[in-house]
Design an enzyme around this catalytic site. Structure first.
Site, PDB file in Angstrom:
ATOM      1  N   ASP A 172       0.900  -1.216  -0.502  1.00  0.00           N
ATOM      2  CA  ASP A 172       0.012   0.124   0.135  1.00  0.00           C
ATOM      3  C   ASP A 172       1.105   1.015   0.199  1.00  0.00           C
ATOM      4  O   ASP A 172       1.339   1.551   0.708  1.00  0.00           O
ATOM      5  CB  ASP A 172      -1.122   0.496   1.147  1.00  0.00           C
ATOM      6  CG  ASP A 172      -1.739   0.857   1.201  1.00  0.00           C
ATOM      7  OD1 ASP A 172      -2.590   1.666   0.064  1.00  0.00           O
ATOM      8  OD2 ASP A 172      -2.912   1.974   2.843  1.00  0.00           O
TER       9      ASP A 172
ATOM     10  N   ASP B 128      -2.044   4.961  -4.830  1.00  0.00           N
ATOM     11  CA  ASP B 128      -2.351   4.248  -4.179  1.00  0.00           C
ATOM     12  C   ASP B 128      -2.142   3.247  -4.576  1.00  0.00           C
ATOM     13  O   ASP B 128      -3.538   3.052  -5.709  1.00  0.00           O
ATOM     14  CB  ASP B 128      -3.809   4.965  -3.543  1.00  0.00           C
ATOM     15  CG  ASP B 128      -4.252   4.132  -1.935  1.00  0.00           C
ATOM     16  OD1 ASP B 128      -2.857   3.034  -2.390  1.00  0.00           O
ATOM     17  OD2 ASP B 128      -4.828   4.505  -1.365  1.00  0.00           O
TER      18      ASP B 128
END
Length: 433
Positions: A81, A316
């Site tokens: 992430d 992201d």
């Protein structure tokens, strides 16, 4: 599951196309990532405007990318992430909180593995709680401790980790935690515990210990997923890479490199932060280019619409879709949906679908004077269909509640370099794969 790829000095290496972009060398610490589609565990009641037919949507599909960490001699699969900083893992036994869409008569199932079995050799931090909440409503709670963490042949000594003993999660058993790659500033934000001092996450520890240059890069690849029980990993599937200190071993267009500055957290006006600290990988695109140019693909964007609205957008890798703002001044996503033939439709809860055989428009994002195009496979996701099999999910959505994001549907098309020394990102277009 994922082994590190090591080699000799980076100075003698070159990417497959033979040249280095902006002086970045091929990394000697490359971690292959396994891509996995996870069907949404919740049923969403939907109603299409055109047909007024109600049905139950169960295959929403989120995509995440898995690497292995070695902690206390144990191999812990985690998702990657870039939209958070903490590295955490569950430790059995842990409490699973019921997911909000689960039937109340069902036993909660967070879909996480067993996680860490042993104890942390560096001990735990007394009277300090760990807690993080994510944009999709999931959260984790527990405590902090210290242990050596190895990834890609690199070891972060005495690394601070989050150990989770209570969570509200939606997984399918493939991972036991998460590795965050954003700046240290984010370790003091999110969740209910925002008063603790920040600390150095794994990536920061690695470059501060001079094990790597202060940068990493990502090359995500879309491919047909394999069975969750399939072992070993089918190497015929296209591999994704996380590369520390350099570039991943994939082909790209050497003439497409562009750079753009990473902005500080004050650009998020709704957050109310006055700090000039860097936290997330926040950029401002020069333009969003979209539409159809007489039915032919145009590399330059000639003949297409250009939206030059200036707003911060986060890169992201932990978000499947790309999110555009719903502001009346941008109306970007709505015009993009209208460019599908036939047009895409709002289903429910920010879910936009188009006919799987629809004509897909072009959509690109401009940084540093270069346009990076989203492939049709990402703009209309054939793997995410409604129960009839006729409608596919659009890879770009709009939202009032989530800040703008360029997620997996964008990252599948680029090599993305995250340079925390220069506070800039660099992109190159992937060659077709």
């Amino acid at each position: 599951m994922c082994a590190a790829v090591s080699s000799t000095a980076a100075s003698v290496l070159r990417p497959p196309n033979g040249k280095i972009g902006f002086t970045d060398a091929l990394s000697t610490h490359v971690v292959p990532m396994v891509s996995h589609d996870i069907p949404g565990a919740h049923d969403i009641h939907l109603r299409r405007r055109a047909t007024n037919v109600s049905t139950s949507l169960t295959n929403v599909h989120d995509v995440y990318y898995i690497i292995d960490l070695v902690v206390e001699g144990e191999t812990i699969p985690v998702s990657v992430d870039t939209g958070s900083s903490d590295t955490w893992m569950v430790k059995s036994p842990y409490t699973c909180i019921q997911f909000r869409f689960d039937g109340w008569n069902q036993k909660p199932n967070c879909g996480l593995g067993e996680g860490l079995k042993g104890e942390l050799s560096g001990g735990i931090i007394p009277n300090v709680s760990f807690g993080r909440q994510y944009a999709d409503g999931t959260y984790v709670e527990g405590y902090f401790g210290f242990a050596d963490v190895t990834v890609g042949g690199l070891t972060a000594k005495n690394q601070r980790l989050g150990i989770v003993n209570s969570t509200h999660w939606n997984g399918d058993g493939r991972v036991s935690g998460l590795m965050g790659l954003a700046y240290p500033y984010m370790t003091s934000l999110d969740g209910p515990y925002e008063t603790q001092p920040l600390y150095d996450p794994v990536f920061t520890t690695l470059w501060k210990d001079k094990l790597i240059a202060p940068m990493f890069s990502i090359a995500l690849s879309r491919h047909i997923d394999q069975s969750p029980t399939q072992s070993p990993v089918d190497t015929r599937l296209k591999t994704s890479y996380l590369a520390f200190g350099g570039l991943p071993p994939v082909s790209y267009d050497e003439d497409s490199w562009a750079r753009t500055p990473i902005q500080d957290m004050s650009v998020f006006k709704s957050w109310g932060l006055k700090t000039k600290e860097h936290g997330l990988y926040v950029l401002t695109a020069e333009a969003y280019v979209y539409g159809n140019a007489n039915g032919t693909f145009t590399v330059t964007g000639e003949g297409l619409a250009r939206n030059t609205s200036q707003f911060p957008v986060t890169i992201d890798a932990g978000a499947t879709l790309s999110y555009m703002p719903t502001s009346k001044t941008t109306v970007l996503a709505k015009k993009l949906y209208a460019s599908f033939d036939p047009p895409a439709e709002l289903v429910a809860y920010g879910l936009y679908y188009a006919k799987c055989n629809a004509k897909v428009p072009q959509f690109g994002v401009q940084f540093g004077g270069k346009i990076f195009w989203m492939a049709p496979e990402d703009l209309l996701r054939q793997s995410a269909r409604d129960p009839t099999g006729e409608w596919c999910r659009v890879g770009v959505t709009d939202s009032d509640s989530i800040d703008p994001i360029l997620g997996v549907t964008f990252l599948n098309n680029v090599v993305a370099v995250f340079d925390v020394e220069k506070h800039e990102m660099r992109f190159a277009s992937r060659t077709k794969y």
